[in-house]
Design a protein around this motif. Sequence first.
Motif, PDB file in Angstrom:
ATOM      1  N   VAL A 275       6.084   9.125  -0.108  1.00 12.15           N
ATOM      2  CA  VAL A 275       4.794   8.657   0.400  1.00 12.15           C
ATOM      3  C   VAL A 275       4.955   8.381   1.886  1.00 12.15           C
TER       4      VAL A 275
ATOM      5  N   VAL B 177       2.656  12.233  -1.209  1.00 12.75           N
ATOM      6  CA  VAL B 177       1.378  11.554  -0.979  1.00 12.75           C
ATOM      7  C   VAL B 177       1.272  11.113   0.475  1.00 12.75           C
TER       8      VAL B 177
ATOM      9  N   ASP C 266       2.564   6.770 -10.040  1.00 15.60           N
ATOM     10  CA  ASP C 266       2.669   8.107 -10.612  1.00 15.60           C
ATOM     11  C   ASP C 266       4.140   8.510 -10.566  1.00 15.60           C
TER      12      ASP C 266
ATOM     13  N   LYS D 294       0.810  -1.218   0.000  1.00 17.89           N
ATOM     14  CA  LYS D 294       0.000   0.000   0.000  1.00 17.89           C
ATOM     15  C   LYS D 294       0.848   1.274   0.000  1.00 17.89           C
TER      16      LYS D 294
ATOM     17  N   LYS E  19       5.699  15.557  -6.242  1.00 17.25           N
ATOM     18  CA  LYS E  19       4.490  15.371  -5.442  1.00 17.25           C
ATOM     19  C   LYS E  19       4.808  14.566  -4.187  1.00 17.25           C
TER      20      LYS E  19
ATOM     21  N   VAL F   8       5.599  11.273  -8.138  1.00 17.43           N
ATOM     22  CA  VAL F   8       5.573  11.144  -6.682  1.00 17.43           C
ATOM     23  C   VAL F   8       6.971  10.809  -6.171  1.00 17.43           C
TER      24      VAL F   8
ATOM     25  N   VAL G 283      -2.851  13.989  -1.987  1.00 17.14           N
ATOM     26  CA  VAL G 283      -1.705  14.280  -2.855  1.00 17.14           C
ATOM     27  C   VAL G 283      -1.384  15.765  -2.714  1.00 17.14           C
TER      28      VAL G 283
ATOM     29  N   SER H 116      -6.671   9.838   2.156  1.00 22.00           N
ATOM     30  CA  SER H 116      -5.372  10.037   1.520  1.00 22.00           C
ATOM     31  C   SER H 116      -5.333  11.401   0.836  1.00 22.00           C
TER      32      SER H 116
ATOM     33  N   GLU I  33      -0.671   8.468   2.316  1.00 19.92           N
ATOM     34  CA  GLU I  33      -1.440   7.266   1.996  1.00 19.92           C
ATOM     35  C   GLU I  33      -2.076   6.720   3.277  1.00 19.92           C
TER      36      GLU I  33
ATOM     37  N   PRO J  22       1.332   4.455  -4.572  1.00 20.02           N
ATOM     38  CA  PRO J  22       1.293   5.774  -5.212  1.00 20.02           C
ATOM     39  C   PRO J  22       2.475   6.066  -6.134  1.00 20.02           C
TER      40      PRO J  22
END
Length: 294
Positions: A114, A200, A108, A101, A198, A111, A142, A140, A202, A105
């Motif tokens: 995370v 994230v 992408d 998990k 980016k 990214v 971004v 979640s 999560e 992300p």
Amino acid sequence: MDGAISVIVPTLNAGRQIDTLLTRLEQQTRKPDEIIVVDSSSEDITQEMIKRHPEVKLIVIDRKNFNHGGTRDAMLRESTGDFVLFLTQDAMPSGNDYIAKIVAPFADDEVALVYGRQLPRKDARPAEALVRKYSYGDESMVITKADIPSLGIKAFHSTDVCAAYRRTAYLEVGGFETDVLTNEDMFIAARFLHAGWKIVYEANATVIHSHNFTFKQQYKRNYIQGVEIAKHKDILGDASLSGEGFSLVKYTLGGLLRQGHVIEAMRFTVDCGFRLIGNRNGQRAAAKSHGRKE
């Protein structure tokens, strides 16, 4: 998600936790390609427990040489994964799909970082449980550079308690600073955003992690944070901690009172005083050491 995965865990006297943590990592549905434990010369059974896991690479360093940024940077450069996951010794993945998990992300390509969700332990004080719930919600998110004006300091919120980095992005922005006392995760998050990457959050990648700090521990922790935040104004810009701090206090006090924890609410109020004084004193100390006024 393609790419090799390395997991890095710094330890110090983690004998009660490390065997369970390593077993949980080895049981993941997406198994790590490499696990590195960097131990700061523990005096308990930590190293003995680690050696029960022959596939784990153990690196022992002198305790005085440990540094939150520098040690993690050295271990990342020692690792081989395309994606590098950091966990603290007391952060326990809540399920066998944690790794799957937290790396999802990265599908992408923009990214860079995370970070996962922290759920309170069963022994967490009511206030600590609410603080975790406020700081790590169930949705979640971004975050990009465009979000900095609206999110303020929260845009740079990250945590190496449970975080994953894209190696190429990490190296592109120069990695963690080698002499930072704390918040190395926040400062590199800021650099990622300013560089156009980016971040994230999560919420589905969860670990069990919380602390019941004493007032003295809370003061010391926030003092060090104050020092580092003052030293990194160039990265953080004008983002203020005060607004976010007020929102957290309001949320937590309201929750405690609704739950009938009046004494705990009083204790949390005192706790917040130690946080505030520690942070302000740390910022004053940093300003004084640089020969400038606040």
